[in-house]
Design a protein around this motif. Structure first.
Motif, PDB file in Angstrom:
ATOM      1  N   ALA A   1       0.834  -1.211   0.000  1.00 15.68           N
ATOM      2  CA  ALA A   1       0.000   0.000   0.000  1.00 15.68           C
ATOM      3  C   ALA A   1       0.863   1.253   0.000  1.00 15.68           C
ATOM      4  N   ALA A   2       1.925   1.245   0.823  1.00 18.59           N
ATOM      5  CA  ALA A   2       2.816   2.411   0.893  1.00 18.59           C
ATOM      6  C   ALA A   2       3.516   2.634  -0.449  1.00 18.59           C
ATOM      7  N   LEU A   3       3.991   1.548  -1.065  1.00 20.88           N
ATOM      8  CA  LEU A   3       4.660   1.665  -2.357  1.00 20.88           C
ATOM      9  C   LEU A   3       3.721   2.221  -3.433  1.00 20.88           C
TER      10      LEU A   3
ATOM     11  N   LYS B   1       3.710  11.303  -6.265  1.00 22.17           N
ATOM     12  CA  LYS B   1       5.167  11.440  -6.241  1.00 22.17           C
ATOM     13  C   LYS B   1       5.676  12.289  -5.081  1.00 22.17           C
ATOM     14  N   GLU B   2       4.836  13.206  -4.589  1.00 25.36           N
ATOM     15  CA  GLU B   2       5.276  14.075  -3.489  1.00 25.36           C
ATOM     16  C   GLU B   2       5.385  13.316  -2.159  1.00 25.36           C
ATOM     17  N   THR B   3       4.819  12.096  -2.095  1.00 18.77           N
ATOM     18  CA  THR B   3       4.825  11.348  -0.828  1.00 18.77           C
ATOM     19  C   THR B   3       6.105  10.551  -0.602  1.00 18.77           C
ATOM     20  N   GLY B   4       6.877  10.304  -1.662  1.00 18.41           N
ATOM     21  CA  GLY B   4       8.090   9.511  -1.472  1.00 18.41           C
ATOM     22  C   GLY B   4       9.108   9.735  -2.577  1.00 18.41           C
ATOM     23  N   ASN B   5      10.372   9.957  -2.198  1.00 23.04           N
ATOM     24  CA  ASN B   5      11.428  10.156  -3.188  1.00 23.04           C
ATOM     25  C   ASN B   5      11.975   8.803  -3.660  1.00 23.04           C
ATOM     26  N   LEU B   6      12.951   8.834  -4.553  1.00 27.51           N
ATOM     27  CA  LEU B   6      13.503   7.615  -5.147  1.00 27.51           C
ATOM     28  C   LEU B   6      14.127   6.711  -4.080  1.00 27.51           C
ATOM     29  N   PHE B   7      14.862   7.304  -3.143  1.00 23.51           N
ATOM     30  CA  PHE B   7      15.514   6.525  -2.087  1.00 23.51           C
ATOM     31  C   PHE B   7      14.480   5.750  -1.269  1.00 23.51           C
ATOM     32  N   LEU B   8      13.389   6.422  -0.898  1.00 20.22           N
ATOM     33  CA  LEU B   8      12.341   5.781  -0.105  1.00 20.22           C
ATOM     34  C   LEU B   8      11.695   4.635  -0.880  1.00 20.22           C
TER      35      LEU B   8
END
Length: 448
Positions: A387-389, A396-403
């Motif tokens: 769900a988080a993924l 896109k504002e909820t998670g950057n590439l690293f996350l």
């Protein structure tokens, strides 16, 4: 008096949610020495605890991000993940989570009764089971605030005991006082004489202990279920989640490190040995240390029973809320304190069934049902990560590439853990858990 139009009451304060997350991460396994994990990995069990703590943090961080993203949250685990995985998979997760905590209820009721019998010998186990069933049900029936306050103080006691152990352990490390009957150097020599390696069973041992440790951390995700009953979830849940890794290190890694400093690891891992807490407190000279630790173990397990009634009743209420069926409408009714009384009674009924079965069959049935928990809790964590993924990629504002990379990596690890559980556990346990998952998935009916 009941009213089906009411919603769950937002009665949980930030301090309740923070302490609930603490209590969820601290179970009876720690006070009993985490013997299985230590036996599997030796001193390298510390790596397993840190790694499992990192996995849990990534899972719970995703939960926090989902809570922050949505303005309105439904009840149960599904209330958080539904916007991202859809109604069917949210339904699936709620029922699997309900089954997980029903198994916890069964296992922990037997545990409380067993340890109470050790503390007060001569009383039949079913009597203690009945006491646990009545007390746990009554606390949850009264109000969500009664549940929260009870859990707050139960968790407070567990945390206080661990802090005392850490303080005494650090003092002893500095003093290295041999007149107490043990020293860090003596324990180290005893450990190395048996197993000269930090990881006596190699990578295989670390992986085996990781399976056990992840299971012991199950319950930390309970804070996600509280979202509909928390006064300010966007403040309370992220605050509770941010401290997950710190709590794992503080309340698991440091105590186990101290155990390994003062006691040979083979002694700590002996399933027939006394709790390491009791051993150390006894050597320090605290009177009746074994009985004190026994009381703490009982508190820790009853805390799990109390939380299990809450988790199962809210998961059941979440599935029944808004239902047009007769049973669904009945189970989703709230009393004047805005508590889902009938969902609580249905969920806690297994405790009263347990009273009868414990009088007839003993605890062999409990061990079988409890074995299924490791499967279902891993599946719930996987669903939270999925769900988080989906949120990270959709918004896109909820998670950057690293996350995204870290979350994907942890998801792969958890899938590998699930496969390992299938391979290493008895087939009948897998079949039992598989049937639960099938029923949870195919019981979904689209709302008209």
């Amino acid at each position: 008096m009941e009213n089906s139009d009411k919603k769950l009451k937002s009665a949980l304060k930030t301090r309740h949610v923070v302490m609930l997350s603490l209590g969820g991460a601290i179970g009876s396994g720690l006070f009993l020495g985490s013997g299985q994990a230590i036996a599997a990995a030796g001193p390298a069990v510390l790596i397993s605890y840190v790694l499992a703590g990192l996995i849990l943090f990534v899972v719970m961080y995703g939960v926090g991000r989902m809570v922050m993203h949505e303005d309105v949250h439904g009840s149960g685990m599904s209330g958080i993940i539904r916007p991202f995985v859809g109604e069917r998979m949210a339904h699936f997760t709620d029922w699997v989570y309900w089954a997980t905590w029903m198994a916890v209820l069964i296992a922990e009721e037997a545990g409380v009764a067993t340890f109470l019998a050790m503390l007060i010998p001569g009383v039949p186990l079913w009597v203690f089971s009945l006491i646990v069933a009545v007390l746990g049900t009554a606390i949850n029936l009264y109000s969500v605030k009664a549940f929260a306050e009870t859990e707050y103080w139960l968790a407070f006691i567990k945390v206080a005991v661990i802090i005392i152990l850490i303080a005494l352990g650090l003092v002893l490390l500095v003093m290295n006082d041999s007149h107490l009957g043990f020293t860090a150097s003596e324990a180290h020599r005893a450990s190395t004489s048996v197993a000269p390696s930090f990881a006596p069973n190699g990578l295989k041992g670390i992986l085996e202990s990781l399976l056990i440790v992840i299971f012991s951390f199950g319950g930390s995700e309970l804070v996600a279920v509280t979202v509909a009953e928390t006064e300010n979830p966007k403040e309370a849940l992220p605050k509770a989640i941010r401290g997950v890794l710190f709590r794992i290190i503080s309340f698991y890694v440091i105590p186990i490190f101290l155990f390994l400093q003062f006691l040979p690891w083979t002694e700590v891992s002996d399933p027939n040995a006394a709790s390491p807490f009791a051993t150390i407190f006894n050597k320090i000279g605290i009177p009746n240390a074994d009985k004190i630790v026994l009381v703490i173990i009982i508190i820790a397990i009853f805390s799990a029973v109390n939380s299990a009634i809450y988790a199962t009743s809210r998961s059941l209420y979440s599935r029944m809320e808004g239902s047009n069926g007769k049973i669904g409408k009945s189970l989703s009714k709230l009393n004047k304190n805005q508590v889902p009384v009938r969902s609580i009674l249905v969920s806690s009924a297994i405790l009263f069934v347990g009273v009868i079965l414990s009088a007839i069959f003993g605890d062999s049935f409990w061990h079988f049902v409890a074995g299924s928990i490791s499967y279902t809790i891993t599946i719930v964590w996987i669903m939270l990560l999925v769900a988080a993924l989906m949120m990270y990629f959709k918004f896109k504002e909820t998670g950057n590439l690293f996350l995204k990379i870290i979350t994907s990596l942890v998801l792969v690890i958890l899938i590998a853990v699930l496969i390992s559980q299938i391979i290493t556990n008895p087939k009948n346990l897998f079949i039992f858990a598989f049937i639960i998952c099938l029923l949870s998935f195919f019981s979904y009916r689209k709302s008209k």
